[in-house]
Design a protein around this motif. Structure first.
Motif, PDB file in Angstrom:
ATOM      1  N   TYR A   1       0.840  -1.199   0.000  1.00 35.94           N
ATOM      2  CA  TYR A   1       0.000   0.000   0.000  1.00 35.94           C
ATOM      3  C   TYR A   1       0.881   1.257   0.000  1.00 35.94           C
ATOM      4  N   GLY A   2       0.810   2.040  -1.064  1.00 41.62           N
ATOM      5  CA  GLY A   2       1.324   3.404  -1.057  1.00 41.62           C
ATOM      6  C   GLY A   2       2.818   3.635  -0.996  1.00 41.62           C
ATOM      7  N   ARG A   3       3.619   2.589  -1.001  1.00 43.75           N
ATOM      8  CA  ARG A   3       5.062   2.810  -0.813  1.00 43.75           C
ATOM      9  C   ARG A   3       5.817   2.742  -2.130  1.00 43.75           C
ATOM     10  N   GLY A   4       5.264   3.258  -3.184  1.00 38.24           N
ATOM     11  CA  GLY A   4       5.926   3.232  -4.480  1.00 38.24           C
ATOM     12  C   GLY A   4       4.998   3.834  -5.511  1.00 38.24           C
ATOM     13  N   ALA A   5       5.397   3.781  -6.781  1.00 41.77           N
ATOM     14  CA  ALA A   5       4.595   4.459  -7.805  1.00 41.77           C
ATOM     15  C   ALA A   5       4.337   3.586  -9.027  1.00 41.77           C
TER      16      ALA A   5
ATOM     17  N   ILE B   1       1.156  -1.252  -7.287  1.00 40.30           N
ATOM     18  CA  ILE B   1       0.984  -0.516  -6.020  1.00 40.30           C
ATOM     19  C   ILE B   1      -0.215   0.421  -6.133  1.00 40.30           C
ATOM     20  N   ARG B   2      -0.340   1.073  -7.276  1.00 38.69           N
ATOM     21  CA  ARG B   2      -1.505   1.948  -7.460  1.00 38.69           C
ATOM     22  C   ARG B   2      -2.800   1.147  -7.372  1.00 38.69           C
TER      23      ARG B   2
ATOM     24  N   THR C   1      -3.311   0.138  -3.664  1.00 39.48           N
ATOM     25  CA  THR C   1      -3.656   1.314  -2.857  1.00 39.48           C
ATOM     26  C   THR C   1      -5.087   1.759  -3.155  1.00 39.48           C
TER      27      THR C   1
ATOM     28  N   GLY D   1       4.641   5.304   5.173  1.00 38.91           N
ATOM     29  CA  GLY D   1       4.843   5.722   3.787  1.00 38.91           C
ATOM     30  C   GLY D   1       4.609   7.211   3.597  1.00 38.91           C
ATOM     31  N   SER D   2       4.382   7.921   4.699  1.00 38.97           N
ATOM     32  CA  SER D   2       4.176   9.372   4.632  1.00 38.97           C
ATOM     33  C   SER D   2       5.031  10.037   5.709  1.00 38.97           C
TER      34      SER D   2
ATOM     35  N   THR E   1      -1.147   9.096   1.210  1.00 35.99           N
ATOM     36  CA  THR E   1      -1.436   8.114   0.166  1.00 35.99           C
ATOM     37  C   THR E   1      -2.902   8.137  -0.241  1.00 35.99           C
TER      38      THR E   1
ATOM     39  N   GLU F   1      10.056  10.986   0.938  1.00 35.34           N
ATOM     40  CA  GLU F   1       8.861  10.153   0.866  1.00 35.34           C
ATOM     41  C   GLU F   1       9.109   8.896   0.042  1.00 35.34           C
ATOM     42  N   CYS F   2       8.499   7.795   0.449  1.00 34.52           N
ATOM     43  CA  CYS F   2       8.623   6.592  -0.365  1.00 34.52           C
ATOM     44  C   CYS F   2       7.384   6.411  -1.234  1.00 34.52           C
TER      45      CYS F   2
ATOM     46  N   MET G   1       4.106   8.172  -3.887  1.00 38.49           N
ATOM     47  CA  MET G   1       3.963   8.575  -5.284  1.00 38.49           C
ATOM     48  C   MET G   1       3.417   9.997  -5.400  1.00 38.49           C
TER      49      MET G   1
END
Lengths: 376, 76
Positions: free
Chosen positions: A34-38, A42-43, A46, A230-231, B13, B42-43, B45
């Motif tokens: 969840y949320g730790r990449g792009a 992951i999207r 998330t 992740g934030s 997120t 930040e890790c 997106m």
């Protein structure tokens, strides 16, 4: 084929078929965090988690989904609220609880009591455990409580508490509702409580290992668990925004996948309310057993208990399974306070917990099986 | 011609993925990229978009009560 599983208050079975299919698909084809990449998966994960959060919020008529937090289960949710409210306080807080509370409430409360953080009293109630709202009003005029706690539906006799009425008379006192045994089968409005704990694996039909809580004013609670979100990753402090503040660590994305699939399946009941009430009346008419359910029909949820005048609850449960393949749960159901209230602490009861998947035929098979053992 | 690129960074997120879905539904042209380390460690997106999308993208997000911090990519 008959559905002989009547232990849905422990965990529901069956689940909608899509639950297992979506979990398998997630694990086989899209097992991202969840949320730790792009990247794409992951999207997708998330987005799925947030869709599930939105669905829970909608289910409880909450217009701030970011105030719905995922946890491992309702017990963790209740611990988050109680310890988050009281563990760091230096004074003794007085709490008023329903007479039907589960150990998910009683054990953290007793722990806090042992630390000198809280004291608690039991709400005025009727013999079936239903809260006496008129007397509660008088109690609240006399004593200033920091928190009220009640489950929505008892996990022992299925009595459904009048949450909206309680909140109406206790507008100035925060109310924690444990909706473990109701969310998914009985409507509840987040506007009628300040804290709401729930689990995903009972009447929402999700897998075990995922539950959550709603907090109307999260700034009042100290998080129970601290860690990565992740934030705000440059900070050693937990974020002060939501939902991040209460979701440290990787969430149970596998479980949330299943929970979302379960809610999207929108299971319809295979029996009617009238059929359920007819069944409970058949139980009441079996002479050798005593049924424990709400006295008032309107407060009857779809679970109840009974015990036989001669056969112990453990033995009755065993015979139901051995002779008829019927799964029930005997004993105290992790709710000794509720059993003390009902006078069944010695020996406990046999609990029958229905599911939307039961047909009237399943229910009649249950009745005839209990009758046969009761009359042996 | 190389047009100016912008990066929208979100509070968390949940807001980011809501913005992603809103932009997708609005058929805007954008990419999701890791948050550049010059903005944050930040890790997570963020959203990369072109100047021609800037007004529409920010307007549509603001209309949904999402207020990202927007950076010009070449200036970070």
């Amino acid at each position: 084929m008959l559905n002989t599983y009547f232990d849905n208050a422990s965990t529901s079975y069956p689940k909608p078929q899509q639950v297992a299919l979506d979990i398998a698909d997630y694990l086989n084809n899209n097992s991202s965090t969840y949320g730790r990449g792009a990247y794409g998966s992951i999207r997708a994960t998330t987005s799925m988690v947030e869709r599930c959060r939105d669905m829970i919020a909608k289910k409880i008529s909450c217009d701030s989904p970011e105030k719905v937090f995922f946890t491992q289960n309702a017990t963790t949710a209740i611990n988050t609220i109680l310890k988050g409210l009281f563990l760091t306080r230096n004074d003794v807080s007085r709490i008023l609880i329903s007479p039907m509370e589960h150990n998910a409430v009683m054990r953290p409360l007793e722990y806090l009591r042992s630390l000198g953080k809280v004291e608690y009293d039991i709400m005025p109630h009727y013999p079936d455990g239903l809260i006496d709202v008129d007397k509660l009003l008088i109690t609240l005029e006399d004593i200033n409580y920091s928190l009220l706690i009640t489950n929505h539906q008892s996990n022992v006799n299925g009595v459904v508490q009048p949450i909206a009425d309680i909140k109406k008379i206790a507008a100035d006192t925060p109310l924690l509702v444990d909706a473990t045994q109701s969310l998914g089968s009985i409507d509840i409005d987040a506007g009628d409580c300040d804290f709401l704990a729930f689990t995903g694996h009972k009447y929402l039909f999700g897998p075990t290992g995922v539950g959550g809580l709603y907090i109307s004013a999260p700034e009042l609670i100290t998080p129970l668990v601290h860690g990565g979100t992740g934030s705000n990753s440059e900070s050693y402090e937990m974020p002060d925004f939501y939902p991040d503040m209460f979701e440290a660590g990787t969430p149970n994305t596998t479980g949330i996948t299943g929970l979302l699939a379960a809610m999207e399946a929108n299971v319809e009941s295979r029996h009617t309310r009238e059929e359920f009430l007819e069944v409970i009346n058949k139980f009441i008419n079996i002479e050798s057993i005593t049924v424990y359910c709400a006295k008032d029909v309107d407060n009857r949820g779809e679970l109840f208990s009974f015990r036989h005048k001669n056969i112990s609850s453990a033995e009755f449960t065993h015979r139901l399974y051995q002779q008829f393949g019927i799964c029930t749960r005997s004993g105290l159901h992790c709710a000794p306070l509720a059993h003390r209230t009902l006078g069944t602490i010695k020996g406990g009861t046999v609990r029958i917990a229905l599911s939307k998947y039961h047909s009237f035929e399943d229910l009649n098979y249950l009745v005839s099986s209990v009758e046969k053992i009761a009359n042996e | 011609m190389n047009r100016t690129k912008y990066i929208a960074v979100f509070k968390n997120t949940r807001e980011m993925i809501k913005a992603d879905n809103i932009c997708k539904d609005a058929r805007l042209e954008y990419s999701v990229i890791p948050v550049p380390e010059s903005i944050s460690s930040e890790c997570g997106m963020c959203i990369l978009f072109d100047i021609i999308q800037k007004d529409e993208l920010t307007e549509i997000l603001h209309s949904k009560n999402i207020f990202p911090t927007v950076y010009e990519r070449d200036k970070i």
